[in-house]
Enzyme design. Structure first.
Site, mmCIF file in Angstrom:
data_model
loop_
_atom_site.group_PDB
_atom_site.id
_atom_site.type_symbol
_atom_site.label_atom_id
_atom_site.label_comp_id
_atom_site.label_asym_id
_atom_site.label_seq_id
_atom_site.Cartn_x
_atom_site.Cartn_y
_atom_site.Cartn_z
ATOM 1 N N ASP A 45 -25.190 -15.451 89.821
ATOM 2 C CA ASP A 45 -25.925 -14.742 90.689
ATOM 3 C C ASP A 45 -26.990 -15.076 91.441
ATOM 4 O OD1 ASP A 45 -28.006 -14.632 88.886
ATOM 5 O OD2 ASP A 45 -27.720 -12.756 88.072
ATOM 6 N N ASP B 208 -26.937 -19.910 81.284
ATOM 7 C CA ASP B 208 -27.104 -18.442 81.755
ATOM 8 C C ASP B 208 -25.447 -18.078 81.750
ATOM 9 O OD1 ASP B 208 -27.009 -15.896 83.190
ATOM 10 O OD2 ASP B 208 -28.013 -16.815 84.870
ATOM 11 N N SER C 56 -21.771 -15.727 80.853
ATOM 12 C CA SER C 56 -21.405 -14.473 80.679
ATOM 13 C C SER C 56 -21.132 -14.387 79.086
ATOM 14 C CB SER C 56 -20.407 -13.994 81.680
ATOM 15 O OG SER C 56 -19.269 -15.067 81.468
#
Lengths: 284, 284
Positions: free
Chosen positions: A98, A167, A169
């Site tokens: 993101d 970072d 998921s």
């Protein structure tokens, strides 16, 4: 008749996204519209516009980041290690498609390079284009994107980074290797002696054993290890943990002054102190 | 065919409870069974057994307290004011039908009397019988139950309580009066000079204006006011606020030593300090 993935329902002419990855609890968000929806070689990627949380990045039906509160997770995974380090130059982010963590990392003038290793280029492109409140449409020239597998990338690196941010998921599908002992070991080798690593380490409420397991691995490999927490409303139970490890730097916030122009919405001097203060049942 | 209230659905032979009070977001819990379901003169009362949170108290379709995490809310609304006061003798709880706040309050030896003013006797009876992990099947003789309207009860009290806890449900229906200026004013009169009041003050994420409004009223009426937070997984967004007001006692946690035999699962010395440390966007 439009074809939607199974996590999108049309009810009375309205679209709802339902997170159904947890068999015993479901969270549904009413949507204004679906902005982007495509299958990459890795996963299904959606950007939707919801009533309560604004735009959301949804991977394989699981909400990852939103207009409304994506900043909480990204500020906490980035500013805690960067504040503790105090003069990090080279930062590695594994995952973080993101772009929110990279965006926070370049707020430090002493940061000269950010390697962003994300396996799925389509996530980055979708967030840059359709989720600017999180990605900041990141174009800082210090950030270099590597669309590669994080495990392979790290295996070549030795004594190179000041801060490494994992970072990822959830530990299912593509991210599962990013929770293994061997991977954390490579992270250790890739860090400089005064380096700091951090990873998102799931829910203390629903995944207590997993949180403990991650902490044990990092504690075993690193000299200092600690868990900190934040409230992330779109993650299961709203209560989220991060685990930090250092080779030499003591993990203490007492004398740390955070940089004063971070322009954050969640993180601040008091949050840096309080995030390490864990509830009684979470003490490790 | 069984008749269920509208927030219970039977899907493929399984029961689900869906909180549908927030039009743009729904949270559904898979249920093992419905243990108690009855309409009182005030509201619809259910105790259900869920897979993820164990038993839950559900009022008019909204989850109030659960086996799994009901202690977080109850510990935070009780131990913060009682720790700050240090030697409270007489405690008043308005609402708090799950009995969890009263159960925490009687952990202090210096507490000699707890007045529990709950408008709906059926909630208390249901929780005592079917939700013992929260209510503790409370039978401490210092606790006196008053099944009355809290607004009427408080109007007769002057300079009587050391700590007053407003443990209300959401500001709709029966609880709406418990969020009004006039009510907080009566609370002030009912408190002793060194008394402390606290109320649950809703979600900083979804009800920012309401949180601010409650703080403004209490700040206007009391000498000292402050907001503190906790993560309450079954409340919307997981992020919850409490507002505290005192007539003379400064709200500072620095020199406060909490009682060491509280046997809590969430609250501890560090949580007392950190709960007043608010995220940047929540600063008042």
């Amino acid at each position: 008749m439009k074809q939607y993935p199974e996590w999108i329902q049309e009810v009375n002419g309205e679209l709802w996204l339902t997170e159904n990855d947890r068999g015993n609890m479901q969270v549904s968000y009413r949507l204004k519209k679906i902005i982007f929806s495509k299958e990459s070689s890795i996963q299904h990627i959606m950007i939707v516009d919801s009533y309560d949380f604004g735009r959301m990045l949804v991977l394989d039906g699981v909400v990852q980041s939103t207009d409304r509160e994506g900043h909480i997770y990204n500020e906490m995974i980035t500013h805690v290690p960067l504040s503790l380090h105090q003069h990090a130059k080279k930062v590695l982010i594994i995952g973080g498609g993101d772009c929110g963590a990279a965006r926070e990392a370049v707020k430090y003038k002493h940061v000269t390079a950010v390697d962003m290793v994300e396996i799925d280029e389509m996530v980055v492109q979708a967030c840059k284009e359709h989720l600017p409140s999180v990605s900041g449409n990141l174009a800082d020239e210090r950030v270099q994107f590597h669309y590669r597998d994080g495990v392979q990338f790290i295996a070549e690196k030795r004594n190179e980074y000041d801060v490494i941010i994992i970072d990822s998921s959830d530990p299912v599908g593509p991210a599962i290797q990013l929770f293994e002992y061997g991977f954390y070991e490579q992270i250790k080798y890739a860090l400089k002696d005064d380096g700091i690593m951090v990873c998102q380490s799931q829910s203390p409420l629903f995944q207590q054993e997993l949180v403990k397991g991650i902490y044990e691995k990092i504690k075993d490999l690193f000299t200092h290890a600690a868990v900190y927490q934040a409230t992330v409303p779109t993650y299961p139970g709203g209560f989220w943990s991060f685990t930090i490890g250092t080779k030499t730097t003591p993990i203490t916030t007492e004398h740390i002054q955070i940089q004063d122009d971070l322009q954050t919405n969640y993180f601040n001097q008091n949050i840096l102190r309080s995030c390490f203060m864990l509830p009684e049942a979470m003490k490790l």
